[in-house]
Design an enzyme around this catalytic site. Structure first.
Site, PDB file in Angstrom:
ATOM      1  N   GLY A  48       0.916  -0.983   0.069  1.00  0.00           N
ATOM      2  CA  GLY A  48       0.146   0.122  -0.183  1.00  0.00           C
ATOM      3  C   GLY A  48       0.793   1.327   0.037  1.00  0.00           C
ATOM      4  N   PHE A  49       0.920   2.038   1.183  1.00  0.00           N
ATOM      5  CA  PHE A  49       1.662   3.211   1.068  1.00  0.00           C
ATOM      6  C   PHE A  49       1.124   4.338   0.050  1.00  0.00           C
ATOM      7  CE2 PHE A  49       4.368  -0.168   3.086  1.00  0.00           C
ATOM      8  CZ  PHE A  49       4.437   0.303   4.377  1.00  0.00           C
ATOM      9  N   HIS A  50       0.023   4.401  -0.174  1.00  0.00           N
ATOM     10  CA  HIS A  50      -0.423   5.260  -1.130  1.00  0.00           C
ATOM     11  C   HIS A  50      -2.060   5.865  -0.732  1.00  0.00           C
ATOM     12  CE1 HIS A  50      -1.555   1.498  -2.914  1.00  0.00           C
ATOM     13  NE2 HIS A  50      -3.007   2.047  -2.842  1.00  0.00           N
ATOM     14  N   ALA A  51      -2.519   6.808  -1.409  1.00  0.00           N
ATOM     15  CA  ALA A  51      -3.747   7.237  -1.202  1.00  0.00           C
ATOM     16  C   ALA A  51      -4.451   7.297  -2.785  1.00  0.00           C
ATOM     17  CB  ALA A  51      -4.053   8.546  -0.671  1.00  0.00           C
ATOM     18  N   HIS A  96      -3.358   4.323   2.828  1.00  0.00           N
ATOM     19  CA  HIS A  96      -3.573   2.924   3.549  1.00  0.00           C
ATOM     20  C   HIS A  96      -2.427   2.153   3.574  1.00  0.00           C
ATOM     21  CE1 HIS A  96      -5.467   3.090  -0.601  1.00  0.00           C
ATOM     22  NE2 HIS A  96      -4.956   1.871  -0.803  1.00  0.00           N
TER      23      HIS A  96
END
Ligand code: T46
Length: 131
Positions: A48-51, A96
Site C-alpha cells: 500500500g503506502f498510497h492514497a 492506507h
C-alpha cells in the site's frame, strides 16, 4: 463520513457451506469496474503506502487475515480484517497500508474504476499537501 466504514455482508448458504454475493449499488455503494486480489504474501512485507485521488474501493480478506492502517491526514486507525463477511471501504484521500498478513491471506478488492496509475498518490508529504 467516518474514518472507518465497514460493510457487513449477508451470508447465504446451507449444509453445503457459505455463499456471499457482492453487487454494485446493492451491498456495494459504487460501480464495480475492477476486481483484484493479492495472495502469497509475506507477513513482514507491508504493501500500500498510497492514497487514491478519486478511486473508491472495498477490501475483504476472503481467506486468512491482515491489518490495514487508514489515515485521512487527521486521524489514523488500524483495522484487522479477518472475516469474509466483512468489507472495509477505502475512500479517496485515505492513505492506507496493509500489513501482518497471515500465510493463507487472500486480500480481495473491488474498485470503482479501471486501473490508473495517475490516480495514485504514493508520497506521504504530497498526500498531506493535497488534502
Ligand atoms: C490499493 C491497495 C489496497 C495493475 O497493473 N493493475 C491493477 O489493477 C493493480 C491494483 C495493480 N497493478 C500493478 C501496479 C504495480 O505495478 O501491479 C503492481 C503492484 O501494485 P501496487 O504496488 O500498487 O500494489 P499494492 O498492494 O501496494 O496496492 C494495491 C492497489 O494497487 C491499490 O490500488 O489501494 O492494493
Amino acid at each position: 463520513m467516518s474514518l472507518i466504514n465497514m460493510i457487513e455482508f449477508n451470508v447465504l448458504g446451507d449444509e453445503r457451506g457459505h455463499l456471499i454475493a457482492l453487487e454494485q449499488h446493492k451491498n456495494i455503494p459504487f460501480d464495480i469496474k475492477r476486481v483484484y486480489y493479492i495472495y502469497g504474501l509475506e507477513q513482514e512485507r507491508p504493501r500500500g503506502f498510497h492514497a487514491h485521488k478519486a478511486l473508491r474501493q472495498l477490501a475483504v480478506c476472503i481467506s486468512g487475515s491482515c491489518e490495514i492502517l487508514i489515515d485521512d491526514g487527521a486521524q489514523k486507525k488500524v483495522v484487522t480484517l479477518e472475516r469474509p463477511m466483512q468489507g472495509l471501504l477505502i475512500e479517496p484521500m485515505q492513505w492506507h497500508v496493509m500489513s501482518n498478513f497471515s500465510s493463507d491471506c487472500i486480500f480481495m478488492v473491488l474498485a470503482s474504476e479501471h486501473y490508473d496509475e495517475s490516480d495514485y498518490i504514493r508520497n506521504y508529504e504530497e498526500f498531506l499537501r493535497a488534502l
